[in-house]
Design a protein around this motif. Structure first.
Motif, short mmCIF file in Angstrom:
data_model
loop_
_atom_site.label_atom_id
_atom_site.label_comp_id
_atom_site.label_asym_id
_atom_site.label_seq_id
_atom_site.Cartn_x
_atom_site.Cartn_y
_atom_site.Cartn_z
N HIS A 132 -35.94 -37.60 -13.28
CA HIS A 132 -35.20 -36.42 -13.71
C HIS A 132 -35.11 -35.34 -12.62
O HIS A 132 -34.60 -34.25 -12.88
N TYR A 133 -35.63 -35.65 -11.42
CA TYR A 133 -35.74 -34.64 -10.37
C TYR A 133 -34.38 -34.03 -10.01
O TYR A 133 -34.24 -32.80 -9.95
N VAL A 134 -33.40 -34.86 -9.76
CA VAL A 134 -32.08 -34.36 -9.33
C VAL A 134 -31.45 -33.49 -10.42
O VAL A 134 -30.85 -32.45 -10.14
N ALA A 135 -31.61 -33.91 -11.67
CA ALA A 135 -31.01 -33.15 -12.78
C ALA A 135 -31.73 -31.83 -13.01
O ALA A 135 -31.09 -30.79 -13.25
N VAL A 136 -33.07 -31.86 -12.93
CA VAL A 136 -33.85 -30.64 -13.20
C VAL A 136 -33.72 -29.64 -12.06
O VAL A 136 -33.42 -28.46 -12.26
N MET A 137 -33.98 -30.10 -10.82
CA MET A 137 -33.97 -29.21 -9.66
C MET A 137 -32.57 -29.13 -9.06
O MET A 137 -32.34 -29.41 -7.88
N SER A 138 -31.62 -28.70 -9.87
CA SER A 138 -30.25 -28.56 -9.40
C SER A 138 -30.12 -27.33 -8.51
O SER A 138 -31.00 -26.45 -8.50
N GLU A 139 -29.02 -27.25 -7.79
CA GLU A 139 -28.81 -26.11 -6.88
C GLU A 139 -28.77 -24.79 -7.65
O GLU A 139 -29.34 -23.78 -7.22
N GLY A 140 -28.09 -24.81 -8.81
CA GLY A 140 -28.00 -23.59 -9.63
C GLY A 140 -29.36 -23.15 -10.15
O GLY A 140 -29.66 -21.95 -10.17
N PHE A 141 -30.18 -24.12 -10.59
CA PHE A 141 -31.51 -23.79 -11.11
C PHE A 141 -32.39 -23.21 -10.01
O PHE A 141 -33.12 -22.24 -10.24
N CYS A 142 -32.33 -23.81 -8.82
CA CYS A 142 -33.13 -23.31 -7.69
C CYS A 142 -32.71 -21.89 -7.31
O CYS A 142 -33.56 -21.05 -7.00
N LEU A 143 -31.42 -21.63 -7.35
CA LEU A 143 -30.93 -20.29 -7.03
C LEU A 143 -31.41 -19.27 -8.07
O LEU A 143 -31.82 -18.16 -7.71
N ARG A 144 -31.38 -19.66 -9.33
CA ARG A 144 -31.87 -18.76 -10.39
C ARG A 144 -33.36 -18.50 -10.25
O ARG A 144 -33.84 -17.38 -10.47
N LEU A 145 -34.11 -19.54 -9.88
CA LEU A 145 -35.55 -19.37 -9.63
C LEU A 145 -35.79 -18.38 -8.50
O LEU A 145 -36.66 -17.50 -8.60
N ALA A 146 -35.03 -18.51 -7.42
CA ALA A 146 -35.19 -17.63 -6.26
C ALA A 146 -34.89 -16.18 -6.63
O ALA A 146 -35.62 -15.26 -6.26
#
Length: 314
Positions: A132-146
């Motif tokens: 599930h790594y690719v689905a969970v750690m999407s570019e949008g999710f990483c940006l929101r985390l940052a």
């Protein structure tokens, strides 16, 4: 007994810096200037390497953000420290300037704490939920985390800074430090008991304790997953992806815990300045080295932008 004066936005603080080390000033200046320049070069190199890479995995994105934070972090503190080594007299800093420096220092340090949590979550998903790594750690999710890491740390830092600078200061405005560090400023306040330490305690819980517990939870889950891997080679390969993050986490939290999770009565100017020198100069220098040596993706990108152009020139 020092007279209590009201907090006044027009007053100035006197940064004593390294006034007790007059004979070593030139040597210290040269050493810290070289360390500062190497730190800037290392973090800029990692930033450029990641930006020039077309496909950026989540960990590379977080490393890029970490490098930007370290660049800002050193620029907030080190230039003023270098100035204190070359001026004959102690340097002054305005009330607003001191508050701004403290706020940025705490905010950037806090953003790094939160970012280390995001990186530990990345390792948790990569090892415990690889499908599930690719689905969970999407570019949008990483940006929101940052964005959440930066906004959260800046909000906590703003609350702490306002709470500290609303306290009454004694007549002496001489800060025995090379920047407006929290313990050094709190040492000048005229308050009874431990009331002045409550904002710092709250900030430590939010910026240090809570992130550390989340990182610890991630690594407990990772350790549990590694125990279920039958192949020792596979276990070692999976764990090797966490070594750089673990090293930086221990380094960052070790220094921060020593500096800020302790009572005001244990404040020691000479010792604190030495620890702060390590915290603000040496650790930002080590971060790029640790990740450059341990991270295959970073090494690959650096090889592309450094070694290949050089070979073409030759």
């Amino acid at each position: 007994m020092e007279l209590i004066v009201s907090t006044d936005a027009t007053m100035e603080f006197l940064l004593l810096g390294f006034s007790e080390l007059l004979c070593l000033r030139v040597l210290l200046f040269l050493i810290f200037l070289i360390v500062h320049l190497v730190t800037l070069a290392g973090n800029v190199m990692i930033f450029m390497a990641v930006v020039m890479e077309p496909s950026r995995p989540p960990m590379l994105f977080f490393l890029c953000l970490l490098s930007v934070i370290e660049l800002c972090y050193t620029l907030v503190i080190v230039p003023k420290a270098l100035l204190s080594l070359i001026v004959v007299h102690s340097s002054t800093i305005s009330f607003i300037g001191c508050a701004a420096q403290m706020h940025l220092f705490v905010a950037l340090g806090g953003a790094e704490c939160f970012l280390l949590v995001a990186m530990s979550y990345d390792r948790y998903v990569a090892i415990c939920q690889p499908l599930h790594y690719v689905a969970v750690m999407s570019e949008g999710f990483c940006l929101r985390l940052a964005v959440a890491c930066c906004l959260g740390s800046f909000a906590v830092a703003l609350g702490l800074t306002v709470a500290v600078f609303r306290l009454p200061f004694c007549q002496s405005h001489r800060i025995n430090h090379f920047f407006c560090d929290i313990p050094a400023v709190l040492h000048l306040t005229c308050t009874q008991g431990h009331s002045s330490e409550l904002p710092l305690l709250a900030a430590c819980v939010l910026l240090l304790l809570l992130p550390f517990l989340l990182i610890l939870t991630s690594y407990v889950c990772i350790a549990s997953a590694l125990l279920h891997i039958t192949s020792s080679m596979g276990r070692g390969k999976a764990f090797s992806t966490c070594i750089s993050h673990l090293a930086i986490t221990l380094l960052h939290y070790g220094c921060a815990t020593f500096m800020y999770i302790r009572p005001k009565s244990s404040y020691s100017p000479a010792r604190d300045k030495m620890v702060s020198l390590v915290y603000t100069n040496i650790t930002p220098l080590l971060y790029p080295l640790i990740y450059s040596l341990r991270n295959k993706e970073i090494k690959g990108v650096l090889r592309k932008i450094l070694i290949i152009p050089l070979s073409q020139l030759l």
